[in-house]
Design a protein around this motif. Structure first.
Motif, short mmCIF file in Angstrom:
data_model
loop_
_atom_site.label_atom_id
_atom_site.label_comp_id
_atom_site.label_asym_id
_atom_site.label_seq_id
_atom_site.Cartn_x
_atom_site.Cartn_y
_atom_site.Cartn_z
N GLN A 138 1.44 10.50 -3.92
CA GLN A 138 1.80 11.72 -3.20
C GLN A 138 2.91 12.48 -3.91
OE1 GLN A 138 0.08 12.89 -0.32
NE2 GLN A 138 -1.23 11.29 -1.17
N LEU A 139 3.74 11.78 -4.65
CA LEU A 139 4.84 12.41 -5.38
C LEU A 139 4.42 12.91 -6.75
CD1 LEU A 139 7.68 9.91 -4.41
CD2 LEU A 139 7.52 12.31 -3.73
N GLY A 140 3.14 12.72 -7.08
CA GLY A 140 2.62 13.27 -8.33
C GLY A 140 2.57 12.31 -9.49
N PHE A 141 2.86 11.04 -9.27
CA PHE A 141 2.78 10.05 -10.35
C PHE A 141 1.32 9.68 -10.61
CE2 PHE A 141 7.10 9.58 -8.77
CZ PHE A 141 7.84 9.51 -9.94
N ASP A 142 1.01 9.31 -11.84
CA ASP A 142 -0.37 8.95 -12.16
C ASP A 142 -0.67 7.53 -11.67
OD1 ASP A 142 0.50 7.05 -14.11
OD2 ASP A 142 0.54 8.59 -15.66
N LEU A 143 -1.92 7.11 -11.83
CA LEU A 143 -2.35 5.82 -11.27
C LEU A 143 -1.59 4.65 -11.88
CD1 LEU A 143 -4.32 4.38 -9.38
CD2 LEU A 143 -5.94 4.24 -11.28
N GLY A 144 -1.34 4.70 -13.19
CA GLY A 144 -0.60 3.62 -13.82
C GLY A 144 0.81 3.50 -13.28
N GLN A 145 1.48 4.64 -13.10
CA GLN A 145 2.83 4.64 -12.55
C GLN A 145 2.84 4.22 -11.09
OE1 GLN A 145 3.55 8.75 -13.56
NE2 GLN A 145 4.88 8.20 -15.29
N ALA A 146 1.80 4.64 -10.36
CA ALA A 146 1.69 4.22 -8.95
C ALA A 146 1.49 2.71 -8.87
CB ALA A 146 0.52 4.94 -8.29
N ALA A 147 0.71 2.15 -9.80
CA ALA A 147 0.52 0.69 -9.83
C ALA A 147 1.84 -0.01 -10.13
CB ALA A 147 -0.54 0.33 -10.88
N LEU A 148 2.66 0.59 -10.99
CA LEU A 148 3.98 0.03 -11.27
C LEU A 148 4.85 0.02 -10.02
CD1 LEU A 148 4.81 1.59 -14.76
CD2 LEU A 148 4.53 -0.85 -14.26
N ALA A 149 4.74 1.07 -9.21
CA ALA A 149 5.47 1.12 -7.94
C ALA A 149 4.99 -0.01 -7.02
CB ALA A 149 5.28 2.47 -7.27
N GLY A 150 3.68 -0.24 -7.01
CA GLY A 150 3.14 -1.34 -6.22
C GLY A 150 3.66 -2.68 -6.72
N LEU A 151 3.73 -2.84 -8.03
CA LEU A 151 4.26 -4.08 -8.61
C LEU A 151 5.72 -4.26 -8.20
CD1 LEU A 151 4.09 -6.54 -10.51
CD2 LEU A 151 4.66 -4.99 -12.41
N ALA A 152 6.49 -3.16 -8.18
CA ALA A 152 7.90 -3.24 -7.77
C ALA A 152 8.01 -3.69 -6.32
CB ALA A 152 8.57 -1.88 -7.96
N ALA A 153 7.14 -3.17 -5.45
CA ALA A 153 7.15 -3.59 -4.04
C ALA A 153 6.77 -5.06 -3.93
CB ALA A 153 6.18 -2.73 -3.24
N PHE A 154 5.79 -5.49 -4.70
CA PHE A 154 5.38 -6.88 -4.72
C PHE A 154 6.52 -7.78 -5.16
CE2 PHE A 154 3.91 -10.36 -7.48
CZ PHE A 154 3.17 -11.12 -6.58
N LEU A 155 7.23 -7.38 -6.22
CA LEU A 155 8.37 -8.17 -6.69
C LEU A 155 9.49 -8.17 -5.68
CD1 LEU A 155 8.44 -7.10 -10.46
CD2 LEU A 155 7.61 -9.26 -9.50
N GLY A 156 9.62 -7.07 -4.92
CA GLY A 156 10.60 -7.04 -3.85
C GLY A 156 10.31 -8.07 -2.79
N HIS A 157 9.03 -8.24 -2.48
CA HIS A 157 8.64 -9.24 -1.49
C HIS A 157 8.90 -10.66 -2.02
CE1 HIS A 157 6.32 -11.06 1.78
NE2 HIS A 157 5.82 -11.86 0.84
N TRP A 183 0.83 -1.21 0.00
CA TRP A 183 0.00 0.00 0.00
C TRP A 183 0.86 1.25 0.00
CZ3 TRP A 183 0.02 3.89 3.65
CH2 TRP A 183 -0.98 4.88 3.49
N PHE A 184 1.92 1.27 0.80
CA PHE A 184 2.77 2.44 0.93
C PHE A 184 3.42 2.82 -0.39
CE2 PHE A 184 6.95 4.34 1.68
CZ PHE A 184 6.57 5.48 2.37
N ALA A 185 3.85 1.83 -1.15
CA ALA A 185 4.50 2.10 -2.44
C ALA A 185 3.55 2.85 -3.37
CB ALA A 185 4.97 0.80 -3.08
N VAL A 186 2.30 2.41 -3.42
CA VAL A 186 1.31 3.07 -4.28
C VAL A 186 0.97 4.46 -3.74
CG1 VAL A 186 -1.02 2.93 -5.26
CG2 VAL A 186 0.35 0.84 -4.96
N TRP A 187 0.75 4.55 -2.44
CA TRP A 187 0.40 5.82 -1.81
C TRP A 187 1.51 6.85 -2.00
CZ3 TRP A 187 2.85 8.44 2.23
CH2 TRP A 187 2.16 9.54 2.73
N ALA A 188 2.75 6.45 -1.76
CA ALA A 188 3.88 7.36 -1.89
C ALA A 188 4.00 7.87 -3.32
CB ALA A 188 5.18 6.67 -1.47
N ALA A 189 3.77 6.97 -4.29
CA ALA A 189 3.86 7.37 -5.69
C ALA A 189 2.82 8.44 -6.03
CB ALA A 189 3.67 6.16 -6.60
#
Length: 203
Positions: free
Chosen positions: A73-92, A65-71
């Motif tokens: 908050q930093l001004g990224f669009d929903l698609g880019q925020a979802a990519l950040a979430g995917l990156a966090a998921f892959l990190g796990h 959740w934090f990865a998407v939320w932070a994205a």
């Protein structure tokens, strides 16, 4: 912040192995040494410590959740925020702190879904609960919720980049459960609430 830096940061956050951190805080055995051998909340629950399992679930969910939320908050669009979430998921799933062999990613995926759109997370959580309650197989519940996620995302968001990103996440989650699928077919999969002795480590 560039998108690349965002994805790297999200991956690093996702790599934090809360199952192992929590187990150490509670004085428990490394969750990779019993049950399914998976460093996740369900396996920590097999230790018999519900508090440790709950804290693991919370930590793994929050990092998605934090990865998407932070994205956002930093001004990224929903698609880019979802990519950040995917990156966090892959990190796990491929944690750099565990030699790129992490958990299955169910809780982190739920956190990502909540960050993208709470309705998707609720929809998938209901699917998980229904299947888990009727079958008592966490893996079957996770697979059902993963399959439902892209459908729910399309229903609530329409044809957007975020939907494709979530579909990729679901595909990876299902692939990570390939051993569980084999055990479900063989009738040897451990059930929710089973003790260490009932759930031998994976080969």
């Amino acid at each position: 912040m560039s998108l690349l830096l965002l994805l790297i940061a999200a991956y690093l956050v996702g790599s934090i192995p809360f199952a192992i951190v929590t187990s150490r805080l509670f004085g428990l055995e490394d969750p990779r040494k019993y049950g399914s051998g998976n460093p996740g909340a369900t396996n920590v629950l097999r230790s018999g410590n519900k508090g440790a399992a709950a804290l693991t679930l919370l930590g793994d969910s929050l990092k998605g959740w934090f990865a998407v939320w932070a994205a956002t908050q930093l001004g990224f669009d929903l698609g880019q925020a979802a990519l950040a979430g995917l990156a966090a998921f892959l990190g796990h799933v491929f944690s750099m702190f565990l030699r790129f062999n992490g958990g299955k990613g169910v809780a982190t995926a739920l956190g990502v879904l909540a960050g993208v759109d709470a309705r998707i997370a609720i929809f998938c959580a209901v699917i998980w609960l229904m299947v888990a309650y009727t079958s008592r197989y966490s893996s079957a519940a996770a697979l059902s919720a993963a399959a439902a996620a892209p459908v729910a995302a399309f229903m609530f968001l329409g044809p957007k980049l975020a939907v494709g990103v979530l579909a990729v996440m679901s595909a990876v989650l299902i692939w990570r459960h390939k051993e569980n699928i084999a055990r479900l077919r063989a009738g040897t999969e451990g059930r929710i609430g089973g003790k260490k002795k009932d759930n031998p480590p994976e080969a």
